[in-house]
Design a protein around this motif. Structure first.
Motif, short mmCIF file in Angstrom:
data_model
loop_
_atom_site.label_atom_id
_atom_site.label_comp_id
_atom_site.label_asym_id
_atom_site.label_seq_id
_atom_site.Cartn_x
_atom_site.Cartn_y
_atom_site.Cartn_z
N ASN A 28 2.33 1.31 -3.65
CA ASN A 28 1.34 1.35 -4.71
C ASN A 28 0.51 2.62 -4.63
N LYS A 29 0.00 2.89 -3.46
CA LYS A 29 -0.88 4.06 -3.32
C LYS A 29 -0.08 5.35 -3.24
N GLU A 34 0.36 6.06 -7.47
CA GLU A 34 -0.78 6.92 -7.78
C GLU A 34 -0.31 8.34 -8.04
N ASP A 35 0.64 8.85 -7.26
CA ASP A 35 1.19 10.18 -7.48
C ASP A 35 1.91 10.23 -8.83
N GLU A 73 0.82 -1.21 0.00
CA GLU A 73 0.00 0.00 0.00
C GLU A 73 0.85 1.26 0.00
N SER A 130 1.42 8.38 -11.46
CA SER A 130 0.43 8.30 -12.54
C SER A 130 -0.15 9.68 -12.84
N GLN A 131 -0.44 10.45 -11.81
CA GLN A 131 -0.96 11.81 -12.02
C GLN A 131 0.08 12.68 -12.72
#
Length: 164
Positions: free
Chosen positions: A125-126, A130-131, A122, A133-134
């Motif tokens: 991945n999170k 996620e950051d 987590e 990807s943005q």
């Protein structure tokens, strides 16, 4: 309606084929990609980057099948089973995975992610992906797919070349 056809002349066909200079540029891009991997966030001591891939594969397999065996991890990651067995053993020793013997067949062992493994996954991945990807939002899905497909083809050629 006009029918427009692109006529391939011998000159523009040669321009469209792979050449030595473009091959060198592709290899330079691979070197740059390796440097990108070096910029990934530092992992906790003793954690290898492959652990994150294994955790993700195990999560996906568990969602699909309920229980996960080493052979399924090996197949999902397209890696030889002995290497997967070693990595899973290391991850068990470090507390990221648990081995559970089958109640029906004692010879069968299932792999589960521990609370420590979930926390590690987590976090990376999170928090990180996620950051990232943005931040990569200017790259279209089509461009990313093209890059992935090209690298996979390049890898296959290099593997076949090594065998020859």
């Amino acid at each position: 309606m006009l029918d427009i056809h692109f006529i391939i002349t011998s000159d523009n066909y040669k321009e469209r084929r792979m050449n030595t200079q473009k091959t060198k540029e592709m290899l330079d891009s691979c070197y740059m990609a390796k440097r990108i991997l070096d910029l990934l966030p530092e992992l906790p001591e003793g954690v290898l980057p492959s652990y994150i891939r294994y955790l993700e594969a195990i999560i996906d397999l568990k969602e699909r099948y309920g229980k996960v065996k080493v052979s399924e991890i090996s197949e999902a990651l397209n890696l030889p089973r002995p290497g997967v067995t070693r990595t899973v053993g290391s991850m068990v020793e470090k507390g990221y995975l648990n081995k559970i013997s089958s109640k029906e067949d004692g010879r069968v062992t299932y792999i589960e992610i521990s609370d420590k493994g979930i926390a590690l996954f987590e976090k990376f991945n999170k928090d990180y992906f996620e950051d990232l990807s943005q931040r990569l939002s200017d790259i279209s899905i089509e461009e990313a797919d093209c890059m992935i497909e090209t690298i996979e083809k390049f890898y296959q050629v290099m593997c076949e070349r090594r065998k020859a």
